[in-house]
Design a protein around this motif. Structure first.
Motif, PDB file in Angstrom:
ATOM      1  N   CYS A   1     -13.490 -28.716 -22.005  1.00 30.73           N
ATOM      2  CA  CYS A   1     -13.951 -27.326 -21.949  1.00 30.73           C
ATOM      3  C   CYS A   1     -15.093 -27.088 -22.929  1.00 30.73           C
ATOM      4  O   CYS A   1     -16.064 -26.380 -22.620  1.00 30.73           O
ATOM      5  CB  CYS A   1     -12.797 -26.368 -22.240  1.00 30.73           C
ATOM      6  SG  CYS A   1     -11.582 -26.240 -20.895  1.00 30.73           S
ATOM      7  N   GLN A   2     -14.988 -27.677 -24.112  1.00 31.07           N
ATOM      8  CA  GLN A   2     -16.060 -27.524 -25.095  1.00 31.07           C
ATOM      9  C   GLN A   2     -17.359 -28.164 -24.608  1.00 31.07           C
ATOM     10  O   GLN A   2     -18.443 -27.603 -24.772  1.00 31.07           O
ATOM     11  CB  GLN A   2     -15.633 -28.148 -26.420  1.00 31.07           C
ATOM     12  CG  GLN A   2     -14.438 -27.458 -27.067  1.00 31.07           C
ATOM     13  CD  GLN A   2     -13.970 -28.185 -28.310  1.00 31.07           C
ATOM     14  OE1 GLN A   2     -14.695 -28.301 -29.297  1.00 31.07           O
ATOM     15  NE2 GLN A   2     -12.751 -28.696 -28.271  1.00 31.07           N
ATOM     16  N   ILE A   3     -17.240 -29.344 -24.005  1.00 30.52           N
ATOM     17  CA  ILE A   3     -18.431 -30.015 -23.474  1.00 30.52           C
ATOM     18  C   ILE A   3     -19.007 -29.234 -22.296  1.00 30.52           C
ATOM     19  O   ILE A   3     -20.226 -29.069 -22.167  1.00 30.52           O
ATOM     20  CB  ILE A   3     -18.090 -31.454 -23.056  1.00 30.52           C
ATOM     21  CG1 ILE A   3     -17.753 -32.296 -24.298  1.00 30.52           C
ATOM     22  CG2 ILE A   3     -19.247 -32.091 -22.290  1.00 30.52           C
ATOM     23  CD1 ILE A   3     -17.336 -33.714 -23.991  1.00 30.52           C
TER      24      ILE A   3
ATOM     25  N   LYS B   1      -6.953 -19.310 -23.284  1.00 32.20           N
ATOM     26  CA  LYS B   1      -7.989 -20.099 -23.968  1.00 32.20           C
ATOM     27  C   LYS B   1      -8.976 -20.734 -22.999  1.00 32.20           C
ATOM     28  O   LYS B   1     -10.037 -21.205 -23.405  1.00 32.20           O
ATOM     29  CB  LYS B   1      -7.367 -21.166 -24.859  1.00 32.20           C
ATOM     30  CG  LYS B   1      -6.628 -22.279 -24.154  1.00 32.20           C
ATOM     31  CD  LYS B   1      -6.096 -23.280 -25.185  1.00 32.20           C
ATOM     32  CE  LYS B   1      -5.297 -24.406 -24.541  1.00 32.20           C
ATOM     33  NZ  LYS B   1      -4.823 -25.399 -25.548  1.00 32.20           N
ATOM     34  N   TYR B   2      -8.629 -20.754 -21.703  1.00 30.09           N
ATOM     35  CA  TYR B   2      -9.529 -21.310 -20.701  1.00 30.09           C
ATOM     36  C   TYR B   2     -10.190 -20.232 -19.846  1.00 30.09           C
ATOM     37  O   TYR B   2     -10.804 -20.537 -18.819  1.00 30.09           O
ATOM     38  CB  TYR B   2      -8.767 -22.264 -19.778  1.00 30.09           C
ATOM     39  CG  TYR B   2      -8.047 -23.380 -20.488  1.00 30.09           C
ATOM     40  CD1 TYR B   2      -8.696 -24.174 -21.429  1.00 30.09           C
ATOM     41  CD2 TYR B   2      -6.706 -23.660 -20.216  1.00 30.09           C
ATOM     42  CE1 TYR B   2      -8.038 -25.201 -22.084  1.00 30.09           C
ATOM     43  CE2 TYR B   2      -6.036 -24.694 -20.871  1.00 30.09           C
ATOM     44  CZ  TYR B   2      -6.703 -25.453 -21.801  1.00 30.09           C
ATOM     45  OH  TYR B   2      -6.047 -26.478 -22.448  1.00 30.09           O
ATOM     46  N   SER B   3     -10.098 -18.990 -20.262  1.00 29.80           N
ATOM     47  CA  SER B   3     -10.553 -17.876 -19.428  1.00 29.80           C
ATOM     48  C   SER B   3     -12.053 -17.910 -19.150  1.00 29.80           C
ATOM     49  O   SER B   3     -12.509 -17.405 -18.122  1.00 29.80           O
ATOM     50  CB  SER B   3     -10.179 -16.540 -20.085  1.00 29.80           C
ATOM     51  OG  SER B   3     -10.780 -16.429 -21.374  1.00 29.80           O
TER      52      SER B   3
ATOM     53  N   ILE C   1     -12.763 -24.033 -14.119  1.00 29.69           N
ATOM     54  CA  ILE C   1     -11.816 -25.128 -13.916  1.00 29.69           C
ATOM     55  C   ILE C   1     -11.247 -25.058 -12.503  1.00 29.69           C
ATOM     56  O   ILE C   1     -10.605 -24.080 -12.127  1.00 29.69           O
ATOM     57  CB  ILE C   1     -10.659 -25.072 -14.935  1.00 29.69           C
ATOM     58  CG1 ILE C   1     -11.178 -25.051 -16.370  1.00 29.69           C
ATOM     59  CG2 ILE C   1      -9.727 -26.266 -14.731  1.00 29.69           C
ATOM     60  CD1 ILE C   1     -10.089 -24.898 -17.420  1.00 29.69           C
ATOM     61  N   ALA C   2     -11.497 -26.099 -11.739  1.00 29.19           N
ATOM     62  CA  ALA C   2     -10.878 -26.245 -10.420  1.00 29.19           C
ATOM     63  C   ALA C   2      -9.735 -27.247 -10.552  1.00 29.19           C
ATOM     64  O   ALA C   2      -9.710 -28.063 -11.469  1.00 29.19           O
ATOM     65  CB  ALA C   2     -11.897 -26.723  -9.400  1.00 29.19           C
ATOM     66  N   THR C   3      -8.774 -27.166  -9.646  1.00 32.41           N
ATOM     67  CA  THR C   3      -7.639 -28.085  -9.686  1.00 32.41           C
ATOM     68  C   THR C   3      -7.547 -28.859  -8.371  1.00 32.41           C
ATOM     69  O   THR C   3      -7.985 -28.384  -7.317  1.00 32.41           O
ATOM     70  CB  THR C   3      -6.311 -27.341  -9.935  1.00 32.41           C
ATOM     71  OG1 THR C   3      -6.057 -26.440  -8.853  1.00 32.41           O
ATOM     72  CG2 THR C   3      -6.366 -26.572 -11.242  1.00 32.41           C
ATOM     73  N   LYS C   4      -6.985 -30.047  -8.470  1.00 35.18           N
ATOM     74  CA  LYS C   4      -6.815 -30.885  -7.286  1.00 35.18           C
ATOM     75  C   LYS C   4      -5.564 -31.724  -7.455  1.00 35.18           C
ATOM     76  O   LYS C   4      -5.304 -32.249  -8.539  1.00 35.18           O
ATOM     77  CB  LYS C   4      -8.038 -31.789  -7.100  1.00 35.18           C
ATOM     78  CG  LYS C   4      -8.089 -32.530  -5.766  1.00 35.18           C
ATOM     79  CD  LYS C   4      -9.453 -33.197  -5.574  1.00 35.18           C
ATOM     80  CE  LYS C   4      -9.592 -33.792  -4.186  1.00 35.18           C
ATOM     81  NZ  LYS C   4     -10.940 -34.388  -3.966  1.00 35.18           N
ATOM     82  N   ILE C   5      -4.792 -31.840  -6.387  1.00 32.03           N
ATOM     83  CA  ILE C   5      -3.576 -32.650  -6.380  1.00 32.03           C
ATOM     84  C   ILE C   5      -3.725 -33.731  -5.322  1.00 32.03           C
ATOM     85  O   ILE C   5      -4.080 -33.438  -4.173  1.00 32.03           O
ATOM     86  CB  ILE C   5      -2.326 -31.793  -6.090  1.00 32.03           C
ATOM     87  CG1 ILE C   5      -2.210 -30.645  -7.088  1.00 32.03           C
ATOM     88  CG2 ILE C   5      -1.071 -32.665  -6.114  1.00 32.03           C
ATOM     89  CD1 ILE C   5      -1.146 -29.619  -6.725  1.00 32.03           C
ATOM     90  N   GLN C   6      -3.470 -34.967  -5.706  1.00 26.75           N
ATOM     91  CA  GLN C   6      -3.545 -36.079  -4.782  1.00 26.75           C
ATOM     92  C   GLN C   6      -2.252 -36.878  -4.830  1.00 26.75           C
ATOM     93  O   GLN C   6      -1.574 -36.927  -5.864  1.00 26.75           O
ATOM     94  CB  GLN C   6      -4.706 -37.004  -5.146  1.00 26.75           C
ATOM     95  CG  GLN C   6      -6.090 -36.388  -4.963  1.00 26.75           C
ATOM     96  CD  GLN C   6      -6.461 -36.229  -3.506  1.00 26.75           C
ATOM     97  OE1 GLN C   6      -6.312 -35.154  -2.921  1.00 26.75           O
ATOM     98  NE2 GLN C   6      -6.961 -37.284  -2.917  1.00 26.75           N
ATOM     99  N   LEU C   7      -1.925 -37.486  -3.712  1.00 23.80           N
ATOM    100  CA  LEU C   7      -0.788 -38.391  -3.640  1.00 23.80           C
ATOM    101  C   LEU C   7      -1.282 -39.827  -3.649  1.00 23.80           C
ATOM    102  O   LEU C   7      -2.245 -40.157  -2.961  1.00 23.80           O
ATOM    103  CB  LEU C   7      -0.006 -38.156  -2.351  1.00 23.80           C
ATOM    104  CG  LEU C   7       1.157 -37.179  -2.415  1.00 23.80           C
ATOM    105  CD1 LEU C   7       1.658 -36.890  -1.014  1.00 23.80           C
ATOM    106  CD2 LEU C   7       2.273 -37.728  -3.274  1.00 23.80           C
TER     107      LEU C   7
END
Length: 281
Positions: free
Chosen positions: A22-24, A81-83, A87-93
């Motif tokens: 997040c800082q980067i 703190k991430y507001s 940030i996107a999320t992804k779930i993989q199997l």
């Protein structure tokens, strides 16, 4: 760094990796993709949640696991703190290591940030051997973190090499890292009994290296130690460095200037962040 990938297994070190990412991202105006990989004994038969198993109980297990992970990732992203972060999320199997490597290409990732030594969470993935494989195979620069780290105090970056047949691609990446961090580059050659060279030779070699690549805000030094991996870590401690940068060969998973998995050993034992990138063969 427009696209930053953070594998996330809900361990503390994964949280450290996300915080650092997040800082980067804030500094480079980049985006973060938070990836969780659900591993399963028969996961090879699944590539996405759209592919069904023939076993109804297995279908139910995967569905419940997916929903659970989806909920937990939503809780992470909703943290105050991430507001301000994208940030996107992804779930993989599938297999975690293979999935992470595949996602680097699929998502056009510029930087991978991983936590090391994680031993908890849903996947218990971020232990030494897995991080070593990621460092060896990732097609983008990797930053490995084992503890909470802040971006702003990063003022000194150690770059170690043998300075033989230096790689233009790697050095440009190192210079970009230095510029992003606005840090001093501590250029060092580890001189060991097994690969001893004279001080005069080494100083001339490093000076030619600095001039060839137009590196600014740097120092050059020779550090004597019995082996390269410990020499890198101890030198970094002695100069109070904030990060270590190393090149690796994908084919052998070794440091550019070393025989053996030195870059991976440094990743496993350093307490400060370690940046690694491939040397183009």
């Amino acid at each position: 760094m427009k696209q930053i990938l953070v594998p996330y297994d809900f361990s503390k070190v994964a949280e450290h990796a996300l915080d650092f990412a997040c800082q980067i991202a804030d500094k480079s105006e980049g985006n973060i993709l938070l990836l969780n990989v659900i591993e399963h004994p028969t996961a090879d038969s699944f590539k996405t949640m759209g592919i069904q198993s023939e076993d109804p109980m297995e279908q139910l297990y995967i569905k419940k696991m997916y929903e659970r992970v989806q909920e937990k990732l939503a809780q992470v992203v909703s943290n105050a703190k991430y507001s301000d972060d994208k940030i996107a999320t992804k779930i993989q199997l599938g297999n975690a290591f293979n999935t992470i490597i595949d996602q680097i290409t699929e998502e056009n990732v510029d930087l991978l940030i991983v936590g090391t030594e994680g031993a908890e969470g849903l996947n218990e993935f971020f232990v030494g051997s897995n991080t070593e494989k990621i460092v060896r195979k990732a097609q983008c620069p990797v930053i490995s973190v084992s503890e909470k780290v802040d971006l702003e105090p990063i003022e000194k970056i150690v770059f170690a090499s043998d300075f033989i047949n230096t790689d233009d691609f790697l050095i440009e990446k190192v210079k970009s890292l230095q510029a992003m961090m606005d840090a001093q580059l501590k250029i060092v050659k580890i001189n060991t009994p097994a690969s001893f060279t004279s001080t005069r030779h080494d100083l001339k070699q490093m000076q030619e290296f600095v001039e060839k690549y137009g590196i600014e805000n740097c120092t050059t030094e020779i550090y004597n130690y019995k082996n390269e991996e410990d020499g890198i870590i101890y030198y970094a401690e002695d100069v109070e460095a904030d990060m270590i940068a190393l090149g690796t060969h994908q084919r052998k998973g070794v440091g550019h200037f070393l025989a053996g998995s030195i870059a991976e050993d440094v990743v496993n034992h350093a307490t400060i962040p370690v940046w690694t990138a491939h040397i183009k063969d």
